[in-house]
Design a protein around this motif. Structure first.
Motif, PDB file in Angstrom:
ATOM      1  N   PHE A 145       0.828  -1.209   0.000  1.00 29.02           N
ATOM      2  CA  PHE A 145       0.000   0.000   0.000  1.00 29.02           C
ATOM      3  C   PHE A 145       0.865   1.264   0.000  1.00 29.02           C
ATOM      4  O   PHE A 145       0.544   2.244  -0.689  1.00 29.02           O
ATOM      5  CB  PHE A 145      -0.912  -0.013   1.230  1.00 29.02           C
ATOM      6  CG  PHE A 145      -1.683   1.257   1.408  1.00 29.02           C
ATOM      7  CD1 PHE A 145      -2.764   1.561   0.587  1.00 29.02           C
ATOM      8  CD2 PHE A 145      -1.319   2.178   2.384  1.00 29.02           C
ATOM      9  CE1 PHE A 145      -3.470   2.742   0.740  1.00 29.02           C
ATOM     10  CE2 PHE A 145      -2.023   3.364   2.550  1.00 29.02           C
ATOM     11  CZ  PHE A 145      -3.096   3.641   1.716  1.00 29.02           C
ATOM     12  N   VAL A 146       1.957   1.271   0.757  1.00 28.95           N
ATOM     13  CA  VAL A 146       2.797   2.475   0.866  1.00 28.95           C
ATOM     14  C   VAL A 146       3.408   2.825  -0.485  1.00 28.95           C
ATOM     15  O   VAL A 146       3.374   3.992  -0.916  1.00 28.95           O
ATOM     16  CB  VAL A 146       3.897   2.273   1.937  1.00 28.95           C
ATOM     17  CG1 VAL A 146       4.887   3.421   1.917  1.00 28.95           C
ATOM     18  CG2 VAL A 146       3.264   2.159   3.317  1.00 28.95           C
ATOM     19  N   ASN A 147       3.957   1.825  -1.178  1.00 28.47           N
ATOM     20  CA  ASN A 147       4.534   2.086  -2.500  1.00 28.47           C
ATOM     21  C   ASN A 147       3.471   2.569  -3.482  1.00 28.47           C
ATOM     22  O   ASN A 147       3.716   3.473  -4.290  1.00 28.47           O
ATOM     23  CB  ASN A 147       5.213   0.826  -3.039  1.00 28.47           C
ATOM     24  CG  ASN A 147       6.555   0.585  -2.366  1.00 28.47           C
ATOM     25  OD1 ASN A 147       7.004   1.404  -1.566  1.00 28.47           O
ATOM     26  ND2 ASN A 147       7.192  -0.520  -2.677  1.00 28.47           N
ATOM     27  N   TRP A 148       2.281   1.970  -3.416  1.00 30.63           N
ATOM     28  CA  TRP A 148       1.190   2.385  -4.309  1.00 30.63           C
ATOM     29  C   TRP A 148       0.800   3.836  -4.028  1.00 30.63           C
ATOM     30  O   TRP A 148       0.610   4.638  -4.954  1.00 30.63           O
ATOM     31  CB  TRP A 148      -0.006   1.457  -4.090  1.00 30.63           C
ATOM     32  CG  TRP A 148      -1.235   1.883  -4.832  1.00 30.63           C
ATOM     33  CD1 TRP A 148      -1.555   1.612  -6.129  1.00 30.63           C
ATOM     34  CD2 TRP A 148      -2.303   2.691  -4.303  1.00 30.63           C
ATOM     35  NE1 TRP A 148      -2.752   2.193  -6.453  1.00 30.63           N
ATOM     36  CE2 TRP A 148      -3.242   2.866  -5.348  1.00 30.63           C
ATOM     37  CE3 TRP A 148      -2.564   3.282  -3.060  1.00 30.63           C
ATOM     38  CZ2 TRP A 148      -4.413   3.600  -5.193  1.00 30.63           C
ATOM     39  CZ3 TRP A 148      -3.726   4.013  -2.894  1.00 30.63           C
ATOM     40  CH2 TRP A 148      -4.626   4.171  -3.958  1.00 30.63           C
ATOM     41  N   THR A 151       3.603   6.297  -5.124  1.00 31.70           N
ATOM     42  CA  THR A 151       3.662   6.381  -6.592  1.00 31.70           C
ATOM     43  C   THR A 151       2.532   7.247  -7.124  1.00 31.70           C
ATOM     44  O   THR A 151       2.727   8.068  -8.032  1.00 31.70           O
ATOM     45  CB  THR A 151       3.584   4.971  -7.202  1.00 31.70           C
ATOM     46  OG1 THR A 151       4.671   4.190  -6.680  1.00 31.70           O
ATOM     47  CG2 THR A 151       3.708   5.017  -8.720  1.00 31.70           C
ATOM     48  N   ASN A 152       1.332   7.109  -6.556  1.00 30.28           N
ATOM     49  CA  ASN A 152       0.197   7.919  -6.997  1.00 30.28           C
ATOM     50  C   ASN A 152       0.325   9.381  -6.583  1.00 30.28           C
ATOM     51  O   ASN A 152      -0.329  10.245  -7.159  1.00 30.28           O
ATOM     52  CB  ASN A 152      -1.113   7.347  -6.442  1.00 30.28           C
ATOM     53  CG  ASN A 152      -1.579   6.149  -7.234  1.00 30.28           C
ATOM     54  OD1 ASN A 152      -2.192   6.291  -8.297  1.00 30.28           O
ATOM     55  ND2 ASN A 152      -1.258   4.957  -6.758  1.00 30.28           N
ATOM     56  N   LEU A 153       1.137   9.637  -5.580  1.00 31.72           N
ATOM     57  CA  LEU A 153       1.394  11.027  -5.171  1.00 31.72           C
ATOM     58  C   LEU A 153       2.529  11.658  -5.974  1.00 31.72           C
ATOM     59  O   LEU A 153       2.916  12.793  -5.720  1.00 31.72           O
ATOM     60  CB  LEU A 153       1.734  11.073  -3.675  1.00 31.72           C
ATOM     61  CG  LEU A 153       0.569  10.782  -2.715  1.00 31.72           C
ATOM     62  CD1 LEU A 153       1.073  10.712  -1.285  1.00 31.72           C
ATOM     63  CD2 LEU A 153      -0.530  11.838  -2.840  1.00 31.72           C
ATOM     64  N   GLY A 154       3.072  10.895  -6.914  1.00 32.30           N
ATOM     65  CA  GLY A 154       4.126  11.426  -7.764  1.00 32.30           C
ATOM     66  C   GLY A 154       5.530  11.135  -7.283  1.00 32.30           C
ATOM     67  O   GLY A 154       6.499  11.646  -7.835  1.00 32.30           O
ATOM     68  N   ILE A 155       5.651  10.337  -6.223  1.00 27.35           N
ATOM     69  CA  ILE A 155       6.972   9.968  -5.710  1.00 27.35           C
ATOM     70  C   ILE A 155       7.289   8.570  -6.230  1.00 27.35           C
ATOM     71  O   ILE A 155       6.614   7.611  -5.876  1.00 27.35           O
ATOM     72  CB  ILE A 155       6.992   9.979  -4.163  1.00 27.35           C
ATOM     73  CG1 ILE A 155       6.569  11.354  -3.655  1.00 27.35           C
ATOM     74  CG2 ILE A 155       8.362   9.595  -3.635  1.00 27.35           C
ATOM     75  CD1 ILE A 155       6.366  11.423  -2.161  1.00 27.35           C
TER      76      ILE A 155
END
Length: 306
Positions: A145-148, A151-155
């Motif tokens: 969940f953290v990586n997802w 990634t969706n926040l642009g990081i």
């Protein structure tokens, strides 16, 4: 004519001995439950005790050779330093969140407080293995969940393994240990807050004390003994942390760079079948725990004397 005070009547011997007689069973149980394992560990730490001795071969006495070998190893001191640093940081963060949540529970309305208490109880009651399964999924490097979220926040974090690097490994471990420990700290401190008199707080408010001044100069000094004992327990628990670190290591981290005292003892005893070294390390952890707890015990003794 005698001017002295009449002599005090002597208490019968049976009455003097009654408290000690009542305490004796509890003392015996404590000595058997705690004393026997400690004595066994100490004796084992003085021997050469491996897998063969588990199957009946007589152990050889080596006296303090195990301690010399153990503490001549630089890895031992790395594990000790890593464990103490992790324990102190984790305990401090837990106490900060615990005090904050306790103050929040006191300030909010009853329905919100009950909801918050139920949430804390659920976190506290969740078995460690079940909680670790969820946390492992949250920080999973493939579909976590953290990586997802990042990634969706642009990081760009897709495929980042949080458990591979020791620093991020202990950051994850800190989050998990704090999450599991905060409910106890919050409830204990909240129980202490209920003992603070409303009249005292109202008087301070009438005198113009701000909320922060009331917390700093009235509430914290009153509940200081509660904070002290919770902090002490937290340090002891965090120094002995094992399950969370071991389950995170099993997800693929570098164990030699993320070992703490609990996993190091496990590796010596179960992993290498060197039960003598594991016992020597356990005795050292006991002494370290006493040393870290000594400041609080000394304060207790001073309070009793005053």
């Amino acid at each position: 004519m005698s001017t002295g005070a009449p002599p005090r009547p002597r208490r019968p011997l049976r009455r003097l001995l009654t408290p000690y007689t009542l305490l004796l069973p509890a003392v015996l149980i404590v000595l058997l439950a705690l004393g026997y394992p400690i004595v066994w560990q100490f004796i084992t730490s003085m021997q050469h005790f491996g897998l063969a001795q588990q199957f009946g071969q007589p152990p050889e006495w080596v006296w303090f050779d195990n301690y010399i070998t153990l503490f001549s190893n630089p890895e031992t001191w790395l594990v000790v330093g890593r464990s103490v640093a992790f324990c102190l940081v984790t305990a401090a963060v837990t106490m900060a969140f615990g005090i904050g949540l306790a103050l929040l529970m006191q300030a909010v309305s009853t329905p919100i407080r009950i909801t918050l208490q139920i949430a804390l109880l659920l976190a506290w009651a969740t078995p460690v293995v079940a909680a670790m399964t969820i946390w492992n999924w949250i920080f999973d490097w493939r579909r976590g969940f953290v990586n997802w979220l990042l990634t969706n926040l642009g990081i760009p974090s897709q495929g980042h393994n949080w458990l591979q690097d020791p620093l991020s490994f202990f950051a994850v471990a800190l989050i998990i240990v704090v999450w599991m420990s905060v409910p106890f700290a919050a409830f204990a401190i909240y129980a202490g807050l209920t003992q603070v008199s409303d009249e005292v707080l109202e008087a301070a408010q009438l005198d113009g004390a701000s909320p922060w001044q009331r917390v700093r100069f009235i509430i914290i000094p009153i509940i200081k003994p509660v904070i002290g004992i919770v902090m002490l327990l937290q340090i002891i628990w965090d120094l002995r942390v094992f399950a969370q670190i071991k389950l995170l290591q099993d997800r693929g981290s570098i164990a030699s760079q993320t070992d703490v005292l609990g996993t190091f003892i496990y590796k010596l005893g179960v992993g290498s079948s060197d039960f003598a070294m594991a016992s020597a390390m356990s005795i050292f952890v006991l002494l370290l725990t006493i040393a870290l707890s000594w400041a609080y015990v000394r304060n207790l003794l001073k309070e009793d004397e005053s």
